[in-house]
Design an enzyme around this catalytic site. Sequence first.
Site, mmCIF file in Angstrom:
data_model
loop_
_atom_site.group_PDB
_atom_site.id
_atom_site.type_symbol
_atom_site.label_atom_id
_atom_site.label_comp_id
_atom_site.label_asym_id
_atom_site.label_seq_id
_atom_site.Cartn_x
_atom_site.Cartn_y
_atom_site.Cartn_z
ATOM 1 N N VAL A 7 14.182 8.883 80.173
ATOM 2 C CA VAL A 7 13.805 10.292 80.284
ATOM 3 C C VAL A 7 14.249 11.062 79.039
ATOM 4 O O VAL A 7 13.534 11.954 78.564
ATOM 5 C CB VAL A 7 14.321 10.920 81.606
ATOM 6 C CG1 VAL A 7 15.822 11.171 81.591
ATOM 7 C CG2 VAL A 7 13.566 12.197 81.948
ATOM 8 N N ALA A 37 11.202 19.101 77.818
ATOM 9 C CA ALA A 37 11.864 18.493 78.968
ATOM 10 C C ALA A 37 10.965 17.443 79.589
ATOM 11 O O ALA A 37 9.740 17.476 79.445
ATOM 12 C CB ALA A 37 12.207 19.566 79.998
ATOM 13 N N ASP A 38 11.594 16.521 80.278
ATOM 14 C CA ASP A 38 10.880 15.526 81.063
ATOM 15 C C ASP A 38 11.699 15.268 82.315
ATOM 16 O O ASP A 38 12.933 15.233 82.253
ATOM 17 C CB ASP A 38 10.685 14.228 80.274
ATOM 18 C CG ASP A 38 9.710 13.288 80.968
ATOM 19 O OD1 ASP A 38 8.619 13.756 81.364
ATOM 20 O OD2 ASP A 38 10.033 12.104 81.129
ATOM 21 N N THR A 39 11.027 15.109 83.448
ATOM 22 C CA THR A 39 11.695 14.868 84.722
ATOM 23 C C THR A 39 11.161 13.584 85.329
ATOM 24 O O THR A 39 9.951 13.340 85.303
ATOM 25 C CB THR A 39 11.458 16.040 85.699
ATOM 26 O OG1 THR A 39 11.980 17.234 85.113
ATOM 27 C CG2 THR A 39 12.139 15.801 87.034
ATOM 28 N N ALA A 77 15.709 15.516 81.525
ATOM 29 C CA ALA A 77 16.274 15.532 80.174
ATOM 30 C C ALA A 77 15.668 16.714 79.441
ATOM 31 O O ALA A 77 14.461 16.954 79.518
ATOM 32 C CB ALA A 77 15.948 14.239 79.444
#
Length: 187
Positions: A7, A37-39, A77
């Site tokens: 992530v 961001a990444d989830t 992240a």
Amino acid sequence: MEPFEYVLATATKKAQAVYSAEINNEEKGEPALILAADTIVVDNVSGSILEKPRSEAQHIAMLKMLRDNGVHKVYTAMVAMAPLESARLPGYAIETHIEETDVVFDREVTDDLIVAYVRTREGADKAGGYGLQGLGSILVESIQGSWDNVVGLPLKAALKLIEKVVAKADDDDDDGDEMLEGEEDEE
């Protein structure tokens, strides 16, 4: 690659791609700040990363697995980038943060309820296949950690990250004690 590494790598690549595109944008000029961001949702039993469901059958199976396994993790992240005042290489400051939240699914949720939820299509476009902020809340018993990490961007952590990268970007060598050319020393 561990889920938190995956992530973080994904969010970093997003931030760097946007920064590269904007730094070369002659019309707008250098960006002031990039926040990417990444989830992901990670099943605690198998350790597998659960992306957005690709079909109704996969969606139902995913939610049943989350229910049957009880607890899973949501990782977000975030990567913040800002141009350095000094323009020293690499030309930008970068800071990262990973937010982790445990989500406990209600083991008493029936298969029929899962199918009914899937047919609402609410979770079809979400990692893990559910939305805690909507009807998907009926699937969840509790969370340990940041609620806004599960429903979107963890805002407090994002603000702290932005403050940190902006302070780091202000790396000008001038500490304020040097006189400007033409100034006289008044002693």
